[in-house]
Design a protein around this motif. Structure first.
Motif, PDB file in Angstrom:
ATOM      1  N   GLY A 120      38.512  37.697  38.716  1.00 26.98           N
ATOM      2  CA  GLY A 120      39.273  38.566  38.396  1.00 26.98           C
ATOM      3  C   GLY A 120      39.869  40.400  39.756  1.00 26.98           C
ATOM      4  N   LEU A 121      38.541  40.629  39.173  1.00 25.09           N
ATOM      5  CA  LEU A 121      37.725  41.571  40.223  1.00 25.09           C
ATOM      6  C   LEU A 121      36.951  41.793  40.975  1.00 25.09           C
ATOM      7  CD1 LEU A 121      38.839  43.800  36.733  1.00 25.09           C
ATOM      8  CD2 LEU A 121      40.353  43.861  38.551  1.00 25.09           C
ATOM      9  N   VAL A 122      37.431  42.813  42.306  1.00 25.61           N
ATOM     10  CA  VAL A 122      36.575  43.664  42.541  1.00 25.61           C
ATOM     11  C   VAL A 122      35.543  44.389  42.164  1.00 25.61           C
ATOM     12  CG1 VAL A 122      35.449  43.555  45.049  1.00 25.61           C
ATOM     13  CG2 VAL A 122      36.606  42.225  44.667  1.00 25.61           C
ATOM     14  N   LEU A 123      34.769  44.557  41.484  1.00 25.37           N
ATOM     15  CA  LEU A 123      34.232  45.902  40.525  1.00 25.37           C
ATOM     16  C   LEU A 123      34.621  46.895  41.753  1.00 25.37           C
ATOM     17  CD1 LEU A 123      32.462  44.515  37.622  1.00 25.37           C
ATOM     18  CD2 LEU A 123      34.398  45.100  37.583  1.00 25.37           C
ATOM     19  N   GLU A 124      33.397  46.566  42.490  1.00 26.73           N
ATOM     20  CA  GLU A 124      33.318  48.205  43.256  1.00 26.73           C
ATOM     21  C   GLU A 124      34.550  48.857  44.083  1.00 26.73           C
ATOM     22  OE1 GLU A 124      32.017  44.902  43.677  1.00 26.73           O
ATOM     23  OE2 GLU A 124      29.535  44.754  43.195  1.00 26.73           O
ATOM     24  N   PHE A 125      35.577  47.958  44.127  1.00 24.55           N
ATOM     25  CA  PHE A 125      36.629  48.146  44.586  1.00 24.55           C
ATOM     26  C   PHE A 125      37.418  49.436  43.907  1.00 24.55           C
ATOM     27  CE2 PHE A 125      38.411  44.632  48.071  1.00 24.55           C
ATOM     28  CZ  PHE A 125      37.389  45.913  48.760  1.00 24.55           C
TER      29      PHE A 125
ATOM     30  N   ASN B  68      41.905  46.587  44.564  1.00 21.97           N
ATOM     31  CA  ASN B  68      42.183  45.770  43.516  1.00 21.97           C
ATOM     32  C   ASN B  68      43.722  45.368  43.040  1.00 21.97           C
ATOM     33  OD1 ASN B  68      39.739  44.456  42.291  1.00 21.97           O
ATOM     34  ND2 ASN B  68      38.952  46.262  41.938  1.00 21.97           N
ATOM     35  N   MET B  69      44.316  46.370  43.244  1.00 26.57           N
ATOM     36  CA  MET B  69      45.968  45.790  42.703  1.00 26.57           C
ATOM     37  C   MET B  69      46.815  45.685  44.066  1.00 26.57           C
ATOM     38  SD  MET B  69      47.121  47.001  40.194  1.00 26.57           S
ATOM     39  CE  MET B  69      46.942  48.651  38.808  1.00 26.57           C
ATOM     40  N   VAL B  70      45.516  45.200  45.161  1.00 32.67           N
ATOM     41  CA  VAL B  70      46.500  44.382  46.583  1.00 32.67           C
ATOM     42  C   VAL B  70      45.821  43.074  46.341  1.00 32.67           C
ATOM     43  CG1 VAL B  70      47.811  46.164  46.757  1.00 32.67           C
ATOM     44  CG2 VAL B  70      45.649  46.399  47.483  1.00 32.67           C
ATOM     45  N   LEU B  71      44.659  43.121  45.627  1.00 37.96           N
ATOM     46  CA  LEU B  71      43.648  41.481  45.933  1.00 37.96           C
ATOM     47  C   LEU B  71      44.532  40.105  46.598  1.00 37.96           C
ATOM     48  CD1 LEU B  71      40.512  41.637  45.972  1.00 37.96           C
ATOM     49  CD2 LEU B  71      40.586  41.233  43.748  1.00 37.96           C
TER      50      LEU B  71
ATOM     51  N   LEU C 221      36.803  53.766  40.566  1.00 39.21           N
ATOM     52  CA  LEU C 221      36.404  52.170  41.035  1.00 39.21           C
ATOM     53  C   LEU C 221      36.621  51.840  40.062  1.00 39.21           C
ATOM     54  CD1 LEU C 221      32.633  52.789  42.193  1.00 39.21           C
ATOM     55  CD2 LEU C 221      35.265  52.359  43.942  1.00 39.21           C
ATOM     56  N   ALA C 222      36.901  49.728  39.813  1.00 42.47           N
ATOM     57  CA  ALA C 222      37.458  49.474  38.636  1.00 42.47           C
ATOM     58  C   ALA C 222      36.175  48.860  38.075  1.00 42.47           C
ATOM     59  CB  ALA C 222      37.594  47.632  39.333  1.00 42.47           C
ATOM     60  N   SER C 223      34.510  49.623  38.078  1.00 45.46           N
ATOM     61  CA  SER C 223      33.495  49.054  37.348  1.00 45.46           C
ATOM     62  C   SER C 223      33.547  50.488  36.653  1.00 45.46           C
ATOM     63  CB  SER C 223      32.022  49.108  38.263  1.00 45.46           C
ATOM     64  OG  SER C 223      32.619  50.199  38.964  1.00 45.46           O
ATOM     65  N   SER C 224      34.378  50.982  36.543  1.00 52.62           N
ATOM     66  CA  SER C 224      33.835  52.503  35.717  1.00 52.62           C
ATOM     67  C   SER C 224      34.757  52.534  34.782  1.00 52.62           C
ATOM     68  CB  SER C 224      33.601  53.875  36.382  1.00 52.62           C
ATOM     69  OG  SER C 224      35.296  54.074  37.234  1.00 52.62           O
ATOM     70  N   LEU C 225      35.518  51.454  34.670  1.00 54.04           N
ATOM     71  CA  LEU C 225      37.002  51.683  33.874  1.00 54.04           C
ATOM     72  C   LEU C 225      36.332  50.624  31.728  1.00 54.04           C
ATOM     73  CD1 LEU C 225      40.343  49.649  35.923  1.00 54.04           C
ATOM     74  CD2 LEU C 225      39.681  52.364  34.884  1.00 54.04           C
ATOM     75  N   SER C 226      37.099  50.574  30.881  1.00 56.01           N
ATOM     76  CA  SER C 226      36.678  49.997  30.735  1.00 56.01           C
ATOM     77  C   SER C 226      37.140  48.238  30.188  1.00 56.01           C
ATOM     78  CB  SER C 226      37.225  51.238  28.660  1.00 56.01           C
ATOM     79  OG  SER C 226      38.451  50.660  29.170  1.00 56.01           O
ATOM     80  N   GLY C 227      36.412  47.424  29.367  1.00 56.43           N
ATOM     81  CA  GLY C 227      36.613  46.649  29.655  1.00 56.43           C
ATOM     82  C   GLY C 227      38.613  45.739  29.331  1.00 56.43           C
TER      83      GLY C 227
ATOM     84  N   ASN D  33      41.178  48.282  29.708  1.00 56.34           N
ATOM     85  CA  ASN D  33      41.669  48.964  30.892  1.00 56.34           C
ATOM     86  C   ASN D  33      41.478  47.693  33.000  1.00 56.34           C
ATOM     87  OD1 ASN D  33      43.505  50.889  30.515  1.00 56.34           O
ATOM     88  ND2 ASN D  33      41.112  52.427  29.865  1.00 56.34           N
ATOM     89  N   GLN D  34      40.044  47.677  32.539  1.00 56.27           N
ATOM     90  CA  GLN D  34      40.225  46.514  33.832  1.00 56.27           C
ATOM     91  C   GLN D  34      41.431  44.978  33.408  1.00 56.27           C
ATOM     92  OE1 GLN D  34      35.822  45.676  33.293  1.00 56.27           O
ATOM     93  NE2 GLN D  34      35.053  46.946  34.818  1.00 56.27           N
ATOM     94  N   GLN D  35      41.172  44.629  32.124  1.00 56.77           N
ATOM     95  CA  GLN D  35      42.231  43.384  31.979  1.00 56.77           C
ATOM     96  C   GLN D  35      43.252  43.935  32.113  1.00 56.77           C
ATOM     97  OE1 GLN D  35      40.817  40.032  32.360  1.00 56.77           O
ATOM     98  NE2 GLN D  35      42.242  39.485  30.600  1.00 56.77           N
ATOM     99  N   LYS D  36      43.609  45.446  31.824  1.00 61.68           N
ATOM    100  CA  LYS D  36      45.052  45.804  32.196  1.00 61.68           C
ATOM    101  C   LYS D  36      45.724  45.117  33.282  1.00 61.68           C
ATOM    102  CE  LYS D  36      46.101  48.637  28.654  1.00 61.68           C
ATOM    103  NZ  LYS D  36      46.070  50.351  28.102  1.00 61.68           N
ATOM    104  N   VAL D  37      44.583  46.223  34.645  1.00 62.28           N
ATOM    105  CA  VAL D  37      44.483  46.221  35.943  1.00 62.28           C
ATOM    106  C   VAL D  37      45.158  44.791  36.836  1.00 62.28           C
ATOM    107  CG1 VAL D  37      43.883  46.080  38.151  1.00 62.28           C
ATOM    108  CG2 VAL D  37      43.421  48.199  36.276  1.00 62.28           C
ATOM    109  N   ILE D  38      44.382  43.783  36.085  1.00 69.29           N
ATOM    110  CA  ILE D  38      44.421  42.075  35.946  1.00 69.29           C
ATOM    111  C   ILE D  38      45.648  41.685  35.968  1.00 69.29           C
ATOM    112  CG2 ILE D  38      43.676  40.062  36.719  1.00 69.29           C
ATOM    113  CD1 ILE D  38      41.252  40.831  35.481  1.00 69.29           C
ATOM    114  N   VAL D  39      46.378  41.897  34.467  1.00 68.44           N
ATOM    115  CA  VAL D  39      47.702  41.699  34.361  1.00 68.44           C
ATOM    116  C   VAL D  39      48.483  42.257  34.767  1.00 68.44           C
ATOM    117  CG1 VAL D  39      49.419  41.354  32.192  1.00 68.44           C
ATOM    118  CG2 VAL D  39      46.958  40.987  31.602  1.00 68.44           C
ATOM    119  N   ALA D  40      48.599  43.423  35.633  1.00 69.19           N
ATOM    120  CA  ALA D  40      49.514  44.267  36.049  1.00 69.19           C
ATOM    121  C   ALA D  40      50.070  43.996  37.489  1.00 69.19           C
ATOM    122  CB  ALA D  40      49.266  46.054  36.280  1.00 69.19           C
ATOM    123  N   ARG D  41      48.635  43.185  38.577  1.00 62.41           N
ATOM    124  CA  ARG D  41      48.456  42.620  39.394  1.00 62.41           C
ATOM    125  C   ARG D  41      49.364  41.513  39.670  1.00 62.41           C
ATOM    126  NH1 ARG D  41      43.396  41.596  41.110  1.00 62.41           N
ATOM    127  NH2 ARG D  41      43.697  39.506  40.468  1.00 62.41           N
TER     128      ARG D  41
END
Ligand code: ADP
Ligand code: MG
Lengths: 520, 363
Positions: A351-356, A361-364, A404-410, A412-420
């Motif tokens: 779902g994510l490129v954690l190092e991005f 990630n929003m425009v992946l 960085l996506a890697s420093s978000l909690s799980g 919030n990471q999922q929210k990024v994917i859902v949003a995208r």
């Protein structure tokens, strides 16, 4: 089960643990009575694992004291903990996959013959004795890599017991288990407490907590919010203590107003990575404004179905049609451009490129086309603007879009994917395990968004291993078993028992027969 | 973490590594009975002491920049281009050939043509492991190493045969045309000043690579694939194409190193008896710069200074030049093992914490 006068086997007093930039435990008090199952409940990042790692000697507390059987003890390393009868099963297992069960179990404490040679027969006997004593059936000769996750967990528990654990810490043991395996684990846990062991159970799944524990201590942002006996509380109170506000555990929704059929799969055949049949003739359809839930035990073809729909896996035969357009075996980008979005089951891997950064990630999905680029050169202003808007709209908790996506909690990471994905104005949403590992606050959020999408007349295909989630969201439920759809039932007709039987491969007509028979 | 603060904490480790490496080097000099200050003094005077010294330092730095960039671009796509060495060789061959074969062309045409020939040859050489990787998933390292040997032996054959200067029996090609040569802009001071406009091409290349990686869609794809190929595939990217493209760009940059070496320094192809090691030094340069194109300018310069200065250090201060080899190895080791030595370099944690303070983002 536990009388209030019963003596404490463990007491942690005033434990404080700081990591750079975060206080993981702040003045934490925690007690454990003999023979009880005591849940440590808290959201991801609340400090549960940290507290237990301090107890097990993996971390040193900055402040605080630990009393075992009333005596103050220093626990500087796991060996200290083990010699005090404290054993821990970690969130991530620590077994050697290539070794057999018995080899893993006696690692470090191998019985020796002549002081040098491993006495395998004695080791096997020892393991069999303990596994019989506690009712933990296991094949001592199986290689760990060939046994199920549930069995591996059993090996971990046995390992702790073999080393003489009286106090057992289980860190999120159910996160990796199927519902059946959870049931088996709970039976084992009850057996163990009946034999006098005391268990600290960690979870953020409220239903489980209510089912298995005698007491619950809630921790939030490193602080203890309170301890309650399970008999005197309920899931709503626990959720409020855990999150700090009222939470809708089952998102309320209007009845579906399904429109015309939008998406149809006909007789789909797909192979898995080893070229064995993974789907053998799957057919289903989803209407606009409807959530079709796909239930089933993990590994019955759900992943392959989601991948085939989203262009990640080739179909050997069959047809996938969206809005009258054949999208079978298109590339994943063409499928996406046909307005199919995907919330993948494994958000870190797929779902994510954690190092991005969040913005990247929003425009992946969309970086390659206007307005985010002119096909060659990216327009960072527009990208960052888009990210800021999505962060705002989807309530991603972050200082800014460059994090960085890697420093978000799980969550919030999922929210990024859902949003995208939802920002693409999709026609079909394929959501696979959209709330796995999330805590109640984040689950509420994701569920609300999926319902909103449904109400906006999108077609939603929800894959979930959690029956609760399927029952909370789906308007119709399809059950998969061994690469086929065993049956499709309306939500109103679905009960946990009925679905459970279908998940075991019993087809729809038979389940009604069985249900009818049961009433006699 | 914000971009800004990433940049700072990114530079903190290499800087600390360089410092620690130099200090340990000094200690080594001390316990072997040398004066570290005299040693480092000689080193600095060797690389900066006079105009000619500085010119020669830049001559050495020039190919290192290209090689470092080449490694970095591939690495960003998750590939290890250990074949830069061979790509440099074919770049030299192609430039030398175009440089003498088309004598008579106007400078405006011949110069870019000769540069382009080197780039193209390097890209072509890299395309073989790139294609095998993208198409069949064959690991690029093994193929790159084989391509290195093919390049070495091919060059040996060509320069003793078809490409040999007909007026000699020695193994080198004819001189390239005046119009294919890069300008030695300090030659007015003296003919021994070999530094040439190639150094500006290298600096320009670093900025172009930076732009490519961070401002273009293909650079975005390369980085996404390098970090997480699975997620890139799920997002709809053609990961094979991104990898192959990265390999082509990487090869072109290595080829450029060869072209500039021929056009600015050698003016011909000279037979190579063993690998020069630029490709391998490029790995160290990229590593110390953590694959940041602009950082590579700095790390290539550092390695150039150390290399050039180590020779005068031996001559003037009597410090064995291998000492500098040890210093370089230490720097590389510390940067590579950042995680490993985190708690070990005194104060490094504190430096990083300082840069990161208050930027915890886990909400
Ligand atoms: N080794 C560590 N170094 C730095 N921070 C840590 C470390 N372990 C945990 N943390 C931080 O401490 C907090 C609590 O983490 P943890 O105890 O793992 O939470 P939980 O188990 O409740 O999900 C989190 O903010 C986490 O990021
Ligand atoms: Mg944890």
């Amino acid at each position: 089960m536990v009388s209030p006068h019963e003596k404490l086997v463990l007491e942690m007093r005033g434990i404080t643990k700081r990591f750079p930039g975060v206080v993981a435990n702040a003045d934490v008090d925690f007690t454990l009575k003999k023979g009880e199952i005591h849940t440590l409940l808290g959201e991801n990042g609340a400090g549960k694992s940290t507290l237990m790692k301090i107890l097990y000697g993996l971390y040193q507390a900055d402040e605080g004291e630990i009393y075992v059987h009333g005596e103050k003890r220093e626990i500087n390393e796991p060996n200290d903990a083990l010699s005090l009868g404290i054993g821990m099963v970690h969130q991530h297992f620590m077994l050697i996959p290539q070794f057999s069960v018995v080899e893993n179990l006696v690692l470090g404490t191998e019985p020796k013959r002549g002081g040098v040679f491993l006495d395998m027969a004695a080791a096997v006997r020892q393991v069999e004795d303990v596994s019989r004593e506690y009712g933990l059936a296991i094949d001592p000769h199986a290689k760990v890599m060939n046994i199920s996750v549930g069995m591996q967990q059993r090996v971990e528990i046995l390992k702790a017991l073999l080393r003489g654990a009286e106090i057992l810490v289980l860190d999120e043991p159910t996160a990796v288990l199927t519902p059946q395996e959870v049931g088996e684990l709970f039976t084992i846990m009850r057996n163990l407490t009946e034999m006098g062991k005391s268990i600290i159970f960690i979870s953020h799944k409220l239903k489980e907590v209510m089912e298995i524990s005698d007491r619950v201590t809630v921790i939030r942002r490193g602080r203890i919010i309170g301890s309650v006996t399970t008999a005197e509380t309920n899931v709503n109170d626990l959720a409020r203590m855990m999150v700090g506000r009222d939470v809708e555990l089952v998102v309320s929704k209007e009845p579906a107003k399904p429109g015309p059929e939008m998406f149809r799969i006909t007789d789909l055949h797909v192979q898995d990575d080893r070229h064995l049949p993974a789907l053998s003739g799957v057919s289903l359809s989803v209407r606009a404004g409807e959530i079709l839930g796909i239930a089933g035990v993990d590994g019955n073809g759900q992943n392959e179905l989601a991948e085939a729909i989203t262009g990640m896996r080739k179909a050997t035969s069959g047809q996938i049609v969206l809005n009258g357009k054949d999208i079978t075996n298109l590339s994943s980008r063409r499928v996406f451009e046909s307005k199919v979005v995907h919330i993948p089951a494994d958000r870190h891997r797929h779902g994510l490129v954690l190092e991005f950064s969040i913005a990247e990630n929003m425009v992946l999905r969309t970086y390659y086309a206007p307005p985010f680029s002119n096909k060659t050169v990216l327009d960072w202003e527009v990208i960052k603007q888009e990210a800021r808007e999505l962060i705002e709209e989807y309530d991603v908790r972050t200082p800014n879009e460059d994090v960085l996506a890697s420093s978000l909690s799980g969550g919030n990471q999922q929210k990024v994917i859902v949003a995208r994905e939802l920002a693409q104005e999709p026609e079909l949403i394929v959501a696979a395990q959209p709330t796995r590992g999330l805590d109640v606050g984040a689950i509420e959020f994701v569920h609300t968004r999926l319902i909103e999408a449904r109400d906006a007349q999108k077609a939603v295909l929800l894959f979930s291993l959690e029956l609760d989630e399927i029952l909370a969201l789906a308007d119709r439920i399809a059950v998969m078993y061994e690469g086929r759809i065993v049956g499709i039932v309306d939500r109103e007709e679905a009960t946990e028992e009925k679905l459970g039987l279908m998940m075991a491969g019993v087809s729809d007509d038979r389940t009604s027969a069985v249900a009818g028979g049961g009433e006699l | 973490m914000t971009k800004n603060n990433k940049w700072w904490s990114g530079i903190a480790v290499p800087l600390a590594a360089i410092l620690v490496g130099l200090v340990i080097g000094g200690v080594l000099m001390f316990i072997t009975g040398n004066n570290p200050f005299a040693g480092y003094g000689a080193l600095l005077s060797g690389s900066f002491g006079s105009g000619i010294d500085f010119s020669e330092t830049l001559v050495y730095v020039n190919p290192l920049i290209f090689a470092g960039l080449s490694i970095a671009v591939a690495y960003r796509a998750g590939l290890f281009n250990i074949g830069a060495e061979g790509q440099i060789i074919v770049g030299m061959l192609a430039s030398a050939f175009v440089g003498y074969q088309f004598a008579g062309l106007p400078r405006l045409l011949h110069l870019p043509l000769t540069l382009g020939a080197g780039m193209l040859a390097g890209a072509l050489w890299a395309s073989v492991p790139g294609y095998l990787k993208a198409k069949f998933g064959v690991h690029e390292v093994v193929n790159s190493i084989m391509m290195n040997y093919i390049a070495l032996h091919l060059s040996h054959y060509l320069v003793t045969g078809p490409l040999q200067d007909p007026n000699t029996t020695l193994p080198y090609s004819p001189d390239i045309a005046q119009n294919a040569r890069l300008w030695r802009f300090l030659s007015g001071i003296g003919s021994e000043y070999r530094v040439n406009t190639g150094i500006f091409i290298a600096i320009l290349a670093a900025f172009v690579v930076y732009w490519l990686l961070y401002k273009t869609t293909i650079g975005y794809e390369i980085r996404a694939v390098g970090f997480n190929a699975d997620a890139s595939r799920y997002a709809g990217m053609n990961t094979s194409r991104a990898m192959a493209t990265a390999m082509l760009i990487s090869g072109a940059l290595a080829g450029l190193a060869g072209a500039v070496q021929v056009m600015g320094i050698q003016y011909k192809f000279l037979d190579i008896f063993a690998f020069e090691g630029w490709g391998f030094d490029g790995i160290a340069v990229a590593l110390v710069a953590k694959n940041n194109p602009i950082g590579i300018l700095g790390s290539a310069f550092l390695f150039g200074v150390l290399h050039r200065g180590s020779q005068t250090m031996q001559a003037l201060a009597g410090v064995p030049k291998e000492t500098i080899g040890i210093v370089q190895a230490l720097i590389i080791f510390i940067v590579a093992a950042e995680g490993l030595v985190k708690g070990w370099i005194p104060g490094l944690d504190k430096i990083k914490a300082l840069f990161n303070r208050g930027k915890e983002a886990d909400v």
